[in-house]
Design a protein around this motif. Structure first.
Motif, short mmCIF file in Angstrom:
data_model
loop_
_atom_site.label_atom_id
_atom_site.label_comp_id
_atom_site.label_asym_id
_atom_site.label_seq_id
_atom_site.Cartn_x
_atom_site.Cartn_y
_atom_site.Cartn_z
N SER A 1 0.83 -1.21 0.00
CA SER A 1 0.00 0.00 0.00
C SER A 1 0.86 1.26 0.00
O SER A 1 0.36 2.37 -0.22
CB SER A 1 -0.95 0.01 1.21
OG SER A 1 -0.24 0.25 2.42
N LEU A 2 2.16 1.10 0.24
CA LEU A 2 3.04 2.28 0.30
C LEU A 2 3.30 2.85 -1.09
O LEU A 2 3.64 4.03 -1.23
CB LEU A 2 4.38 1.89 0.95
CG LEU A 2 4.29 1.51 2.43
CD1 LEU A 2 5.60 0.85 2.89
CD2 LEU A 2 4.00 2.75 3.28
N ASN A 3 3.14 2.03 -2.09
CA ASN A 3 3.36 2.46 -3.47
C ASN A 3 2.00 2.70 -4.13
O ASN A 3 1.23 1.75 -4.34
CB ASN A 3 4.13 1.34 -4.19
CG ASN A 3 4.37 1.67 -5.65
OD1 ASN A 3 3.47 2.13 -6.36
ND2 ASN A 3 5.58 1.43 -6.11
N PRO A 4 1.68 3.96 -4.47
CA PRO A 4 0.33 4.25 -5.01
C PRO A 4 -0.03 3.43 -6.25
O PRO A 4 -1.18 3.01 -6.39
CB PRO A 4 0.39 5.75 -5.33
CG PRO A 4 1.44 6.28 -4.41
CD PRO A 4 2.46 5.19 -4.26
N ALA A 5 0.96 3.18 -7.10
CA ALA A 5 0.65 2.41 -8.33
C ALA A 5 0.25 0.98 -7.97
O ALA A 5 -0.72 0.43 -8.51
CB ALA A 5 1.86 2.42 -9.26
N ASP A 6 0.99 0.38 -7.04
CA ASP A 6 0.65 -0.99 -6.62
C ASP A 6 -0.69 -1.02 -5.89
O ASP A 6 -1.52 -1.91 -6.10
CB ASP A 6 1.74 -1.55 -5.68
CG ASP A 6 2.98 -1.97 -6.43
OD1 ASP A 6 2.92 -2.06 -7.68
OD2 ASP A 6 4.02 -2.18 -5.77
N PHE A 7 -0.89 -0.04 -5.02
CA PHE A 7 -2.13 -0.03 -4.23
C PHE A 7 -3.33 0.18 -5.15
O PHE A 7 -4.39 -0.43 -4.96
CB PHE A 7 -2.05 1.04 -3.14
CG PHE A 7 -3.09 0.87 -2.06
CD1 PHE A 7 -3.36 -0.38 -1.51
CD2 PHE A 7 -3.80 1.96 -1.57
CE1 PHE A 7 -4.32 -0.54 -0.51
CE2 PHE A 7 -4.76 1.81 -0.58
CZ PHE A 7 -5.02 0.56 -0.05
N ASN A 8 -3.15 1.02 -6.17
CA ASN A 8 -4.23 1.23 -7.15
C ASN A 8 -4.58 -0.08 -7.86
O ASN A 8 -5.76 -0.38 -8.06
CB ASN A 8 -3.78 2.28 -8.16
CG ASN A 8 -4.78 2.47 -9.28
OD1 ASN A 8 -5.97 2.66 -9.03
ND2 ASN A 8 -4.31 2.40 -10.52
N LYS A 9 -3.56 -0.88 -8.18
CA LYS A 9 -3.84 -2.18 -8.83
C LYS A 9 -4.62 -3.09 -7.88
O LYS A 9 -5.51 -3.83 -8.31
CB LYS A 9 -2.52 -2.87 -9.23
CG LYS A 9 -1.87 -2.26 -10.44
CD LYS A 9 -0.62 -3.06 -10.83
CE LYS A 9 0.26 -2.21 -11.75
NZ LYS A 9 1.68 -2.56 -11.63
N ILE A 10 -4.28 -3.04 -6.61
CA ILE A 10 -4.99 -3.87 -5.64
C ILE A 10 -6.44 -3.39 -5.51
O ILE A 10 -7.37 -4.20 -5.48
CB ILE A 10 -4.24 -3.84 -4.27
CG1 ILE A 10 -2.89 -4.54 -4.43
CG2 ILE A 10 -5.07 -4.49 -3.18
CD1 ILE A 10 -1.96 -4.42 -3.24
N ILE A 11 -6.62 -2.09 -5.48
CA ILE A 11 -7.98 -1.52 -5.36
C ILE A 11 -8.84 -1.91 -6.57
O ILE A 11 -10.03 -2.13 -6.45
CB ILE A 11 -7.88 0.03 -5.24
CG1 ILE A 11 -7.34 0.39 -3.86
CG2 ILE A 11 -9.22 0.71 -5.51
CD1 ILE A 11 -6.81 1.81 -3.76
N ARG A 12 -8.18 -2.02 -7.71
CA ARG A 12 -8.91 -2.38 -8.95
C ARG A 12 -8.86 -3.89 -9.19
O ARG A 12 -8.78 -4.34 -10.33
CB ARG A 12 -8.28 -1.65 -10.15
CG ARG A 12 -8.49 -0.15 -10.12
CD ARG A 12 -7.71 0.52 -11.24
NE ARG A 12 -7.81 1.97 -11.19
CZ ARG A 12 -8.75 2.68 -11.81
NH1 ARG A 12 -9.66 2.07 -12.54
NH2 ARG A 12 -8.77 3.99 -11.70
N PHE A 13 -8.92 -4.66 -8.12
CA PHE A 13 -8.79 -6.12 -8.23
C PHE A 13 -9.73 -6.67 -9.27
O PHE A 13 -9.58 -7.74 -9.77
CB PHE A 13 -9.05 -6.77 -6.86
CG PHE A 13 -10.42 -6.52 -6.31
CD1 PHE A 13 -11.47 -7.35 -6.64
CD2 PHE A 13 -10.67 -5.43 -5.48
CE1 PHE A 13 -12.76 -7.12 -6.14
CE2 PHE A 13 -11.95 -5.19 -4.97
CZ PHE A 13 -12.98 -6.03 -5.31
#
Ligand SMILES: O=C(CO)COP(=O)(O)O
Length: 255
Positions: A243-255
């Motif tokens: 979650s510290l990396n916005p790009a990664d967290f965005n991918k998780i949010i858009r599962f």
């Protein structure tokens, strides 16, 4: 309406003791941009308490990215050096508070009893408690997983009645999966989440069990979120490192 339909997924980021206020604001703005247009999921970030008001100001009142604290003191104010209360967290712009994370249990002496008093403080302040539970590796190896989870839920929620727990979110975080790159297998996650929902049904009511969100946490990444979200009774994730990396967290949010 099916059971699934009444549980809106929650993807929450626990930033732990990472990011200065400046870094937190920059990451929050990036995430807000990246997640524009996302629907059907609640999003939350829990930064250090110091960053809450800064991020709240940067995101704005009606932002889709909501905020949470990582801890709360069970009292509204007083001579408790170093502590932060529910009304202070709420005033700083947060809607949620993570309670009883395994790191707080392990390093700061939190018990099921303190977890219960903190949940009460959160509810009194109008915050949504995210109650963390989970077994250690040695407890799992000793076949004590369900005994431990039952105890954490039963003792942590002792004295609460049905009406108290409408907003409560449960987060199952097997301690051995936190920050280790090991994720619990689909069968393990399914078994535990099913057990927890059944436990809430037995202790409280079917209606509460059907609507309570149960998150999975422990090495959640963009590469495994889809599979996790497909598991019955998984209603979201509590994400640390990714979650510290916005790009990664965005991918998780858009599962
Ligand atoms: O502790 C966690 C979230 O609260 C999980 O951390 P990781 O995602 O880094 O394993």
């Amino acid at each position: 309406m099916t059971e699934i339909a009444i549980r809106k997924p929650l993807i929450a980021g626990n930033w732990k003791m990472y990011k200065t206020g400046t870094q937190a604001v920059a990451a929050a703005k990036q995430l807000a941009d990246l997640t524009q247009g996302v629907t059907g999921v609640d999003i939350m970030i829990a930064p250090t308490a110091l960053s809450l008001p800064l991020m709240a100001a940067a995101l704005g009142k009606d932002a889709q990215v909501r905020l949470g604290a990582q801890n709360i003191y069970p009292g509204t104010e007083g001579a408790f050096t170093g502590e932060v209360s529910g009304p202070m967290i709420k005033d700083a712009g947060a809607d949620y508070v993570i309670i009883g994370h395994s790191e707080r249990r392990q390093y700061f002496g939190e018990t099921d009893e303190t977890v219960g008093s903190k949940i009460r403080a959160a509810l009194d302040a109008g915050l949504i408690p995210v109650m963390c539970i989970g077994e250690t590796e040695s407890q799992r190896d000793a076949d004590k997983t369900f005994f431990i989870l039952d105890k954490q839920v039963s003792d942590g929620l002792k004295g609460f009645d049905l009406g108290d727990l409408n907003s409560l979110v449960l987060a199952y975080e097997p301690v051995w999966a936190i920050g280790t790159g090991k994720t619990a297998g689909p069968e393990q996650v399914k078994e535990v989440h099913g057990f927890l929902r059944h436990l809430i049904k037995e202790k409280y009511a079917e209606g509460l069990a059907a609507k309570m969100r149960i998150l999975y946490g422990g090495s959640v990444k963009p590469g495994n979120i889809k599979d996790l979200m497909h598991i019955e009774d998984v209603d979201g994730a509590l994400v640390g490192g990714a979650s510290l990396n916005p790009a990664d967290f965005n991918k998780i949010i858009r599962f």
